[in-house]
Design a protein around this motif. Structure first.
Motif, PDB file in Angstrom:
ATOM      1  N   LYS A   9       0.829  -1.205   0.000  1.00 17.35           N
ATOM      2  CA  LYS A   9       0.000   0.000   0.000  1.00 17.35           C
ATOM      3  C   LYS A   9       0.864   1.256   0.000  1.00 17.35           C
ATOM      4  O   LYS A   9       0.498   2.282  -0.591  1.00 17.35           O
ATOM      5  CB  LYS A   9      -0.929  -0.013   1.212  1.00 17.35           C
ATOM      6  CG  LYS A   9      -1.934   1.130   1.229  1.00 17.35           C
ATOM      7  CD  LYS A   9      -2.898   0.996   2.393  1.00 17.35           C
ATOM      8  CE  LYS A   9      -3.920   2.117   2.390  1.00 17.35           C
ATOM      9  NZ  LYS A   9      -4.883   1.988   3.515  1.00 17.35           N
ATOM     10  N   PRO A  61      -0.075   3.829  -3.111  1.00 20.52           N
ATOM     11  CA  PRO A  61      -1.161   4.419  -2.306  1.00 20.52           C
ATOM     12  C   PRO A  61      -2.392   4.773  -3.131  1.00 20.52           C
ATOM     13  O   PRO A  61      -3.476   4.968  -2.575  1.00 20.52           O
ATOM     14  CB  PRO A  61      -0.505   5.675  -1.714  1.00 20.52           C
ATOM     15  CG  PRO A  61       0.604   6.010  -2.667  1.00 20.52           C
ATOM     16  CD  PRO A  61       1.117   4.681  -3.137  1.00 20.52           C
ATOM     17  N   THR A 105      -6.680   0.750  -4.178  1.00 17.73           N
ATOM     18  CA  THR A 105      -7.426   0.242  -3.025  1.00 17.73           C
ATOM     19  C   THR A 105      -6.811  -1.081  -2.588  1.00 17.73           C
ATOM     20  O   THR A 105      -5.999  -1.683  -3.312  1.00 17.73           O
ATOM     21  CB  THR A 105      -8.903   0.014  -3.393  1.00 17.73           C
ATOM     22  OG1 THR A 105      -8.974  -1.049  -4.362  1.00 17.73           O
ATOM     23  CG2 THR A 105      -9.534   1.273  -3.958  1.00 17.73           C
ATOM     24  N   ALA A 106      -7.200  -1.551  -1.406  1.00 18.31           N
ATOM     25  CA  ALA A 106      -6.690  -2.828  -0.919  1.00 18.31           C
ATOM     26  C   ALA A 106      -7.065  -3.957  -1.878  1.00 18.31           C
ATOM     27  O   ALA A 106      -6.272  -4.872  -2.128  1.00 18.31           O
ATOM     28  CB  ALA A 106      -7.239  -3.114   0.474  1.00 18.31           C
ATOM     29  N   ASN A 135      -4.819  -3.775  -4.865  1.00 19.59           N
ATOM     30  CA  ASN A 135      -3.494  -4.283  -4.500  1.00 19.59           C
ATOM     31  C   ASN A 135      -3.499  -5.811  -4.449  1.00 19.59           C
ATOM     32  O   ASN A 135      -2.553  -6.466  -4.897  1.00 19.59           O
ATOM     33  CB  ASN A 135      -3.074  -3.724  -3.137  1.00 19.59           C
ATOM     34  CG  ASN A 135      -2.241  -2.462  -3.264  1.00 19.59           C
ATOM     35  OD1 ASN A 135      -1.482  -2.292  -4.217  1.00 19.59           O
ATOM     36  ND2 ASN A 135      -2.388  -1.577  -2.299  1.00 19.59           N
ATOM     37  N   ASP A 186      -7.769  -4.210   4.359  1.00 25.95           N
ATOM     38  CA  ASP A 186      -7.225  -2.853   4.218  1.00 25.95           C
ATOM     39  C   ASP A 186      -6.718  -2.367   5.573  1.00 25.95           C
ATOM     40  O   ASP A 186      -7.186  -1.357   6.114  1.00 25.95           O
ATOM     41  CB  ASP A 186      -8.300  -1.910   3.669  1.00 25.95           C
ATOM     42  CG  ASP A 186      -7.727  -0.549   3.293  1.00 25.95           C
ATOM     43  OD1 ASP A 186      -6.490  -0.444   3.155  1.00 25.95           O
ATOM     44  OD2 ASP A 186      -8.524   0.399   3.133  1.00 25.95           O
ATOM     45  N   GLU A 228      -2.929  -2.207   7.230  1.00 25.93           N
ATOM     46  CA  GLU A 228      -1.486  -2.439   7.142  1.00 25.93           C
ATOM     47  C   GLU A 228      -0.913  -2.971   8.446  1.00 25.93           C
ATOM     48  O   GLU A 228      -0.038  -3.849   8.445  1.00 25.93           O
ATOM     49  CB  GLU A 228      -0.793  -1.123   6.759  1.00 25.93           C
ATOM     50  CG  GLU A 228       0.689  -1.260   6.480  1.00 25.93           C
ATOM     51  CD  GLU A 228       1.313   0.043   6.010  1.00 25.93           C
ATOM     52  OE1 GLU A 228       2.520   0.223   6.234  1.00 25.93           O
ATOM     53  OE2 GLU A 228       0.594   0.865   5.426  1.00 25.93           O
TER      54      GLU A 228
END
Length: 218
Positions: free
Chosen positions: A95, A99, A102-103, A106, A144, A146
């Motif tokens: 992420k 950036p 979106t999750a 990714n 989402d 980290e």
């Protein structure tokens, strides 16, 4: 200060007679127009690459092939756990690299990179597969997050969990292959200048010292 220390030590290294090799951790192609530029982009490894190539010395990355590491881990653990671990580990830093995604985007990106490993895993990982496994392990935990990925996949506090055991095995396998590659260069008669990450140097130090001491005795 660290760059200056590397430069000063490297000047002394250049005075040693015989074949020389520089070892760095980065496998990626490193290029720049100046030492300052390469330091800004690649840090200490980039600086060392610049200094070595400027002096006409070969640069080697002893890191194992990523797919070989995965294959070795799949012999020790359930391949589905390995795939989930590798994707989850990447989610903890991906992420920051992307950036704008979106999750979910990714996740799709990471899984698409692992399609080439389906012969190693023994199955083709998909988003549906990943989300089903994620739910079976962690319920409604958001992907989402980290901090969740970092603490689950990379924390020493989880040493007794399946992912903690995979992390330990991955580090051990990686260090073994790195050491074997360094040993091969050493036994070919190379003088070696090595710039590497602290955790791996710390793990490799006893074996590297023994390697040097054994040659002194011969």
């Amino acid at each position: 200060y660290l760059i200056s220390c590397i430069q000063n030590t490297f000047r002394e290294f250049l005075k040693i007679s015989g074949p020389k090799t520089v070892i760095i951790e980065k496998r990626s192609k490193i290029s720049a127009n100046s030492l300052e530029e390469v330091i800004q982009t690649w840090g200490e490894a980039g600086a060392m690459h610049w200094l070595a190539t400027s002096a006409g010395i070969s640069v080697v990355c002893p890191e194992p092939n990523y797919q070989d590491v995965t294959a070795e881990l799949c012999k020790q653990f359930d391949p589905s756990d390995i795939c989930y671990y590798e994707v989850g580990d990447a989610m903890s830093w991906h992420k920051r690299l992307h950036p704008e995604l979106t999750a979910e985007e990714n996740l799709e990106r990471l899984l698409s990179n692992r399609v080439n490993h389906k012969n190693v895993y023994g199955f083709e990982p998909t988003v549906e597969w990943f989300m089903e496994k994620h739910k079976s392990l962690f319920g409604d935990q958001s992907i989402d997050d980290e901090v969740f990925w970092k603490t689950t996949m990379n924390s020493k506090k989880n040493a007794n969990t399946i992912f903690g055991k995979i992390l330990t095995a991955r580090h051990n396998n990686r260090n073994r292959i790195i050491f074997d590659n360094i040993t091969n260069l050493w036994e070919q008669g190379n003088n070696i200048f090595m710039v590497y990450g602290n955790s791996h140097i710390t793990a490799l130090e006893p074996a590297l010292r023994a390697l040097v001491e054994n040659q002194k005795k011969e």
